[in-house]
Design a protein around this motif. Structure first.
Motif, short mmCIF file in Angstrom:
data_model
loop_
_atom_site.label_atom_id
_atom_site.label_comp_id
_atom_site.label_asym_id
_atom_site.label_seq_id
_atom_site.Cartn_x
_atom_site.Cartn_y
_atom_site.Cartn_z
N VAL A 1 -14.11 27.47 -5.54
CA VAL A 1 -14.69 26.99 -6.78
C VAL A 1 -16.05 27.66 -6.98
O VAL A 1 -16.89 27.66 -6.07
N ALA A 2 -16.27 28.24 -8.16
CA ALA A 2 -17.54 28.87 -8.50
C ALA A 2 -18.13 28.20 -9.73
O ALA A 2 -17.40 27.72 -10.61
N GLY B 1 -11.78 20.36 -8.34
CA GLY B 1 -12.39 21.60 -8.82
C GLY B 1 -12.11 21.89 -10.28
O GLY B 1 -12.64 22.86 -10.83
N GLU B 2 -11.28 21.06 -10.93
CA GLU B 2 -10.90 21.29 -12.32
C GLU B 2 -11.41 20.20 -13.26
O GLU B 2 -11.86 20.49 -14.37
N VAL C 1 -17.18 26.89 -14.94
CA VAL C 1 -16.48 26.71 -13.68
C VAL C 1 -15.29 27.66 -13.64
O VAL C 1 -14.65 27.90 -14.67
N MET C 2 -15.00 28.21 -12.48
CA MET C 2 -13.74 28.92 -12.30
C MET C 2 -13.19 28.61 -10.92
O MET C 2 -13.96 28.33 -9.98
N THR C 3 -11.87 28.64 -10.79
CA THR C 3 -11.23 28.28 -9.53
C THR C 3 -10.21 29.34 -9.13
O THR C 3 -9.68 30.06 -9.97
N MET D 1 -14.63 16.02 -2.01
CA MET D 1 -15.30 16.08 -3.32
C MET D 1 -16.09 17.38 -3.46
O MET D 1 -16.80 17.79 -2.53
N PHE D 2 -15.93 18.06 -4.61
CA PHE D 2 -16.82 19.14 -4.99
C PHE D 2 -18.04 18.53 -5.69
O PHE D 2 -17.89 17.65 -6.54
N VAL D 3 -19.23 19.02 -5.34
CA VAL D 3 -20.47 18.55 -5.97
C VAL D 3 -21.30 19.76 -6.38
O VAL D 3 -21.51 20.67 -5.57
N ALA D 4 -21.75 19.78 -7.64
CA ALA D 4 -22.59 20.87 -8.15
C ALA D 4 -23.88 20.29 -8.69
O ALA D 4 -23.92 19.16 -9.19
N VAL D 5 -24.95 21.07 -8.60
CA VAL D 5 -26.25 20.65 -9.14
C VAL D 5 -26.75 21.70 -10.12
O VAL D 5 -26.41 22.87 -10.04
N SER D 6 -27.60 21.23 -11.06
CA SER D 6 -28.12 22.09 -12.12
C SER D 6 -29.64 22.08 -12.10
O SER D 6 -30.27 21.09 -11.74
N GLU D 7 -30.22 23.22 -12.52
CA GLU D 7 -31.67 23.29 -12.60
C GLU D 7 -32.20 22.76 -13.93
O GLU D 7 -33.40 22.59 -14.10
N THR D 8 -31.32 22.49 -14.90
CA THR D 8 -31.72 21.93 -16.19
C THR D 8 -30.69 20.90 -16.64
O THR D 8 -29.62 20.78 -16.06
N GLY D 9 -31.04 20.17 -17.71
CA GLY D 9 -30.09 19.24 -18.30
C GLY D 9 -30.50 17.79 -18.12
O GLY D 9 -31.56 17.49 -17.55
#
Length: 214
Positions: free
Chosen positions: A31-32, A91-92, A44-46, A73-81
């Protein structure tokens, strides 16, 4: 790009042209996540094999800069928002989560039953932890720096900073952190662990790499 040995690489085509920032792997899926997808949520792409990719829809069009996998669980973080965390069991399908504090979240990792994220913002409240990726708790590291990357290895979480008075910190539990001496004042970007050592690289500074044993 993919490689079976880290030395010979093959280019692959992504389904969406974007600023891809981070990639991780579960038991069966790559997962990217991307920083931007031209105003869309195709951030997101898988891929099952790392070569053939399909586009996915992020929970929001934010600057997603880091993704990890743990505890199913996949977990992603953002620098904004607004909600700077998103989670997905596959992942989808992604769900927005409210970060414990709005910060410039830069990196997230998982180990020892805990997600740990670090922020590249001045001041305290620069670490965020969670056992499930959904309920998030803020932690003050007590080390004022621009934290850009965090990893786990040797029973220790290690974070490196892009700038600040102390550019390395360590923790055994993700909650209590200790500043460590850096061999050089550099813009440290990424750290990982393997072969019983932590290795970090920098984009600029006196030296571009350091190795910490153990």
């Amino acid at each position: 790009m993919t490689s079976p040995n880290g030395m010979t690489w093959t280019s692959c085509t992504s389904p969406v042209a974007s600023f891809w920032k981070s990639v991780t792997y579960s038991d069966e899926l790559f997962v990217a996540v991307a920083q931007d997808a031209v105003g869309e949520t195709d951030c997101v792409m898988t891929s099952a094999n790392g070569k053939n990719w399909k586009s996915g829809t992020a929970a929001a069009n934010y600057a997603w800069v880091s993704v990890t996998y743990g505890n199913n669980m996949f977990v992603a973080v953002s620098e904004t928002g607004y909600d700077q965390v998103m989670t997905s069991p596959n992942g989808e399908n992604w769900t927005s989560r409210s970060a414990a504090v709005a910060k410039d979240w830069r990196s997230v990792t998982y180990s020892d039953g805990k997600f740990v994220a670090v922020a590249g913002s001045d001041g305290n409240n620069d670490v965020m932890t969670s056992t499930d990726g959904e309920t998030l708790m803020i932690v003050s590291s007590g080390v004022d720096a621009l934290w850009y990357s965090v990893t786990f290895g040797g029973r220790t979480f290690v974070a490196v900073a892009f700038g600040g008075n102390s550019q390395i910190m360590t923790s055994s539990d993700g909650a209590t952190w200790t500043a460590q001496d850096s061999p050089a004042e550099s813009k440290w970007q990424s750290v990982t662990f393997g072969a019983n050592m932590s290795v970090a690289v920098a984009s600029d500074g006196e030296d571009g790499e350091f190795v910490m044993n153990g």
